[in-house]
Design an enzyme around this catalytic site. Sequence first.
Site, PDB file in Angstrom:
ATOM      1  N   CYS A 132     -18.887 -22.980  24.673  1.00  0.00           N
ATOM      2  CA  CYS A 132     -18.987 -22.630  23.490  1.00  0.00           C
ATOM      3  C   CYS A 132     -19.346 -23.515  22.333  1.00  0.00           C
ATOM      4  O   CYS A 132     -19.785 -23.291  21.295  1.00  0.00           O
ATOM      5  CB  CYS A 132     -17.322 -21.809  22.898  1.00  0.00           C
ATOM      6  SG  CYS A 132     -16.286 -23.095  22.404  1.00  0.00           S
ATOM      7  N   CYS A 149     -16.090 -28.143  20.728  1.00  0.00           N
ATOM      8  CA  CYS A 149     -15.483 -29.279  21.208  1.00  0.00           C
ATOM      9  C   CYS A 149     -16.542 -30.579  21.289  1.00  0.00           C
ATOM     10  O   CYS A 149     -16.146 -31.588  21.707  1.00  0.00           O
ATOM     11  CB  CYS A 149     -14.560 -29.412  22.287  1.00  0.00           C
ATOM     12  SG  CYS A 149     -15.351 -29.136  23.923  1.00  0.00           S
ATOM     13  N   CYS A 162     -13.946 -30.841  25.936  1.00  0.00           N
ATOM     14  CA  CYS A 162     -12.658 -30.197  26.659  1.00  0.00           C
ATOM     15  C   CYS A 162     -12.887 -30.236  28.136  1.00  0.00           C
ATOM     16  O   CYS A 162     -11.948 -29.990  29.042  1.00  0.00           O
ATOM     17  CB  CYS A 162     -12.818 -28.633  26.277  1.00  0.00           C
ATOM     18  SG  CYS A 162     -14.266 -27.978  27.134  1.00  0.00           S
ATOM     19  N   CYS A 180     -16.407 -18.805   8.907  1.00  0.00           N
ATOM     20  CA  CYS A 180     -15.057 -19.052   9.383  1.00  0.00           C
ATOM     21  C   CYS A 180     -14.813 -20.642   9.642  1.00  0.00           C
ATOM     22  O   CYS A 180     -13.867 -21.269   9.560  1.00  0.00           O
ATOM     23  CB  CYS A 180     -14.322 -18.295  10.557  1.00  0.00           C
ATOM     24  SG  CYS A 180     -14.805 -19.361  12.278  1.00  0.00           S
ATOM     25  N   CYS A 195     -16.568 -23.213  14.437  1.00  0.00           N
ATOM     26  CA  CYS A 195     -17.439 -23.541  15.209  1.00  0.00           C
ATOM     27  C   CYS A 195     -18.366 -24.807  14.623  1.00  0.00           C
ATOM     28  O   CYS A 195     -19.069 -25.337  15.192  1.00  0.00           O
ATOM     29  CB  CYS A 195     -18.401 -22.709  15.698  1.00  0.00           C
ATOM     30  SG  CYS A 195     -19.517 -21.884  14.383  1.00  0.00           S
ATOM     31  N   CYS A 211     -21.374 -19.001  17.771  1.00  0.00           N
ATOM     32  CA  CYS A 211     -20.664 -18.709  16.387  1.00  0.00           C
ATOM     33  C   CYS A 211     -20.599 -17.230  16.266  1.00  0.00           C
ATOM     34  O   CYS A 211     -21.413 -16.409  16.705  1.00  0.00           O
ATOM     35  CB  CYS A 211     -21.818 -19.310  15.262  1.00  0.00           C
ATOM     36  SG  CYS A 211     -21.430 -18.438  13.754  1.00  0.00           S
ATOM     37  N   ARG A 244     -13.945  -5.402  13.445  1.00  0.00           N
ATOM     38  CA  ARG A 244     -14.957  -5.215  12.493  1.00  0.00           C
ATOM     39  C   ARG A 244     -15.776  -3.910  12.505  1.00  0.00           C
ATOM     40  O   ARG A 244     -16.365  -3.600  13.637  1.00  0.00           O
ATOM     41  CB  ARG A 244     -16.197  -6.405  12.465  1.00  0.00           C
ATOM     42  CG  ARG A 244     -16.890  -6.580  11.231  1.00  0.00           C
ATOM     43  CD  ARG A 244     -17.806  -7.748  11.496  1.00  0.00           C
ATOM     44  NE  ARG A 244     -18.258  -8.121  10.086  1.00  0.00           N
ATOM     45  CZ  ARG A 244     -18.792  -9.459   9.958  1.00  0.00           C
ATOM     46  NH1 ARG A 244     -18.828 -10.479  10.836  1.00  0.00           N
ATOM     47  NH2 ARG A 244     -19.220  -9.803   8.621  1.00  0.00           N
ATOM     48  N   GLY A 257     -11.011  -4.146   6.054  1.00  0.00           N
ATOM     49  CA  GLY A 257     -11.772  -3.080   5.295  1.00  0.00           C
ATOM     50  C   GLY A 257     -12.714  -3.302   4.417  1.00  0.00           C
ATOM     51  O   GLY A 257     -12.827  -2.277   3.723  1.00  0.00           O
ATOM     52  N   GLU A 313     -18.264  -5.313   6.303  1.00  0.00           N
ATOM     53  CA  GLU A 313     -18.044  -4.618   7.860  1.00  0.00           C
ATOM     54  C   GLU A 313     -19.294  -3.583   7.988  1.00  0.00           C
ATOM     55  O   GLU A 313     -19.927  -3.406   8.960  1.00  0.00           O
ATOM     56  CB  GLU A 313     -17.020  -3.772   8.019  1.00  0.00           C
ATOM     57  CG  GLU A 313     -15.644  -4.676   8.367  1.00  0.00           C
ATOM     58  CD  GLU A 313     -14.316  -4.000   8.002  1.00  0.00           C
ATOM     59  OE1 GLU A 313     -13.722  -3.818   9.241  1.00  0.00           O
ATOM     60  OE2 GLU A 313     -14.030  -3.443   7.008  1.00  0.00           O
TER      61      GLU A 313
END
Length: 1317
Positions: free
Chosen positions: A49, A52, A74, A114, A117, A162, A900, A1074, A1246
């Site tokens: 991913c 790290c 990792c 968020c 990443c 991501c 979502r 929502g 959404e």
Amino acid sequence: MGEAAAVVVAVNGERYEAVGVDPSTTLLEFLRTRTPVRGPKLGCGEGGCGACVVVVSKYDAAADEVTSFSASSCLTLLGSLQHCAVTTSEGIGNLRNGFHPVQRRLAGFHASQCGFCTPGMCVSIFSALANADRGGQSPPPPPGFSRLTAAEAEKAVSGNLCRCTGYRPIVDACKSFAADVDLEDLGLNAFWKKKGDADVSKLPAYSGDAGSVAAFPEFLKSEIRSSVGGAVTSDGWFHPRSVEEFNRLFDSNLFDEMSVKIVASNTGSGVYKDQDLHDKYINISQIPELSAVNRSSKGIEIGSVVSISKAIEILSDGDAVFKKIANHLSKVASPFIRNTATLGGNIIMAQRLSFPSDIATVLLAAGSTVTFQLGSKRMCLTLEDFLKQLPCDHRTLLVSISIPDWGSDDDITFETFRAAPRPLGNAVSYVNSAFLARSSVDAASGSHLIEDVCLAFGAFGAKHAIRARKVEEFLKGKLVSAPVILEAVRLLKGGVSPAEGTTHPEYRISLAVSYLFRFLSSLSNGLDEPENAIAPNSSYTNGTANGNGSAESSPEQHSKVDSSGLPIKSRQEMIFSDEYKPVGKPIEKAGAELQASGEAVYVDDIPAPKDCLYGAFIYSTHPHAHIKGVNFRSALASQKVITFITAKDIPTGGENIGSCFPNLGDEALFADQVSEFAGQNIGVVIAETQKYAYMAAKQAVIEYSTENLPPPILTVEDAVQHNSYFQVPPFLAPKPIGDFNQAMSEADHKIIDGEVKLESQYYFYMETQTALAIPDEDNCITIYVSSQIPEVTQNTVARCLGVPYHNLRRPVRMYLDRKTDMIMAGGRHPMKVKYTVGFKSDGKIMALHLDLGINAGISPDVSPAMPAAIVGALKKYNWGALAFDIKLCKTNLSSKSAMRAPGDAQGSFIAEAIVEHIASALSVDTNAIRRKNLHDFESLKVFYGASAGEASTYSLVTIFDKLASSPEYQQRAAMIERFNGSNKWKKRGISCVPITYDVRLRPTPGKVSIMNDGSIAVEVGGVEIGQGLWTKVKQMTAFALGELCDDGSEGLLDKIRVIQADSLSMIQGGFTGGSTSSETSCEAVRKSCAVLVERLKPIKEKAGTLPWKSLIAQASMASVQLTEHAYWTPDPTFITYLNYGAAISEVEVDVLTGATTILRSDLVYDCGQSLNPAVDLGQVEGAFVQGVGFFTNEEYATNSDGLVIHDGTWTYKIPTVDTIPKQFNVELINSARDHKRVLSSKASGEPPLLLASSVHCAMREAIRAARKEFAGAVGTGPAGGSPLTFQMDVPATMPVVKELCGLDVVERYLESFPAKA
């Protein structure tokens, strides 16, 4: 061996000595527990991913040379890093010393949501810049740019995942450093307002300093110089310096084979996870002979511990065969894995563990040999013979791999192929193959006469790569022609047989056939049909034009114009408004730079309190069984268990409850005596570190019994048979519309038994579920948790404990490993739909009846809300009369929950599947059916009631017409038709899909507090999860208090801080979801600010002009209350409203492999008056790409017991930068104002996900074109009917697409030629 020494490393320039560290400690674990660094994150523990990623630098004292490379922390073991320097995202730039241009550009291009990443993205981009700028031969780039090219920039993050952004802004941030980029092509950013203003001087300045930022510390150089030949062991680590020393180690009886691990880079543990702790490691990477590279006239000999990246570099500098091998190797794994993974390690995994290696296949075809040592014996074998041997033991040391030099003769043809879910690597192949032929051209026919040939195939489900010997023998001495290829293909099908249990076996055989055909047809003259090449659209050209303006349709020609390699381009259109500024401005997301530097704090970044313990779940692997007992194997990890907690340990007065949704139902925390689904939590093992807890959980042996228990219910069909359902409360049940039977009787045509299935989708949030519980005074517990519903978490914990008491009384932290999270967490609801629909000859739909079976899993969770959401999105079309029979099935699976656009994503797609079926039955264009059945405002009110709002706000028809009726769309559709007419092996499709999405406003609290110095703290009920909620709240606070500021509201932005509320300071916080949490939180804040303004106005009016700080100081002196807590509730007449959008997607499908490239997507979304266009754009793009994953490539697979088996990054493939649309256009339109909405804004989180079904629909059109081309080859579709009507379920993965195009199209095509060429 020398005496033991502690490992010394430098982290961001600081010296660290790892004393008393467990030998199995990874670099990531060390960084996160023994240093202040928190930038590198644990996202998968598999190297899959990129969360790290760090930069590792090594110093060679003899050559006085530093080498730096990105690596997965990792997987990298600390013990192998003696005297290395590590640079993390914080070391690249930070709040104290200033952010690096990479971090500032990521923030300015709105490339973080968020943010989990983002530090890894930052390091990958930084590393790519450093590598490019190190290669100093090329002329220096223009000021502000790097030597990186735009094409390299796109690949820089090809291994990083991501889930939020949709990658486009990340690519733009990276491309902004590329000297060959046109800055005008880059998307929305904070540096210039419109395209015409693009200028490198406006970007954060970059001076090519990537190398100096991660400079190797001088103190470490001195230590290395003084320690040459010194200590070579550290705690449990042995570093032999020769093959003889390696053998002496083994003869010394220091080890037993179980507890020792031989490593060079340890990347293999990302695939084959350690099943126990190891207390001894032998690091073979220090043996000089194993890293030697020898070139000679015979070929290249590469040492076994040479990294894949280094091998690519070496081979790229060779002739055609070497270059092709290098090119193929660059699609293996990802940049930060290739930098450390070794060539030999890959071959050994292929030999010993049946790893589906691309490298083994490619080297096998090139005629490679291997040299290996077993004890004192050194042997040399062909790679083919080495792979065939019994799996070699731990003492077998692979020394080198030799690849012969085939020269650059014209008589040698070498090609390699791989089919994988992602074009740029980071995905294991379904099949890989490599072919080498020596041939001469036959003057009479123009075809090739094959003199010698090697055909290698791998990854198809055999133990290892093989040569197709029978086919090779058959081809030798033959002139290549259609009948010869056909016979070769038939022979091949007998030789390529996937082992039992291999997924998609027929597909894999078909791929092997496709690749052999692709290769041989390039050597045959008879198969080239000159056909016209055309440009697919205004953005891209395709087809290899030759002198007379025509192009070849042979698959060989087409593989050269690979559309998956097209550059990513984009366009964004939106309107900015100053009316409520700074609301409506595309300002940067709050905290984006901190996310990029790794300084933003997530739950697992909170420093562990003293005496903290760690937990890991032990889950059931049986769907319905008595649990007779849990024991732990005799293993090193089992000795680390401190205690094991089960349902028996719940305090008296507490309940066995793990989650609850108010009014809907509870789910148990522990399986109590009986396991009800595979993946159910049986207990929690507690240990001193998170790694010990993970490893100890693997040692659990659970004893099951199925005595007197009915068999498990796993499918919708099982549930229907056993009447196993949950009830839908009346207040949540959707209502039918009209008289179905009456309307059906008026229809000219009927489809009675249409069917479509949708599978589940796993969330794949980058941060897995995590919590930290700390005992507090007075028997209280403080919990930090990664939850969107803190209040419900608080209630659940209180109910579970019954009393505020716990027997450990020590802090406990849990951070789920990715596999456990994927197995336990559930996901999107799978469902099976049967439909009956009646319609007129002109395409007008009269009536629809749905039989809908929803697989809810073991507990209700939010499932009772699904039917209304599914029907809500389906109602975007006027069905005339609508009836349904919906069954919410209770099964022995993990509970399915809200993901979502829950329900809406499926409902909107079901509508499209039905409309496409109708269009197919009437043989008309699908868009004509769509347009005919869009609502007018009157029917909209019938179907949606109050949600329909005012007629002026109904924008869907306008949006759809703007896209589907435009001259450009007609032109593109015509060009696709021409393309499909002149290309046999690639087909294109285009589709335009409308969406309607009903959202609900919920009551929300907000609190605004003004400090004495004029700074402002804001708390809201909504949780910031990357959707920009805090950013919009900041803007709203500044706008609402702005009338008190002489210099306007924008001056307040820097004074405002939104802080995460806790469940005591902000009660009735509700849940974040929502799509309306941002706007309702803004409204709650506006309400608080309005009260504060009223309190402060008298002082302001009395004083006249007064700076903000002075105003607050005077108010404080006058004892004015400077904090206000408001609870906003929606107007009872306006609780719901509709969102609208439409998207056109254009795709290209490879008929030979089933691979799909999204050439272009154009999204138009009605955002109302956007509160922040940059944030909303990010939501639209991110949701769309997550939807592309659901509809096309995320395969959620379980075994026959319902246990999730696609349980990590190796098997579960979310979209990556190489699978997003090549041209990605988004337009946000501002529909009519509506004072009832928050400043006339609309939701964006959404609804746009639904637009991704346009990709699935376009794929269907491309497949339809392929089925038309090879009408005889596919027979009827799975659902019967004509070859042009077929059922296409979700997700439409490569195997599904290939199967629908026809698994035997190659054979059918070859059979169409006369038997004698």
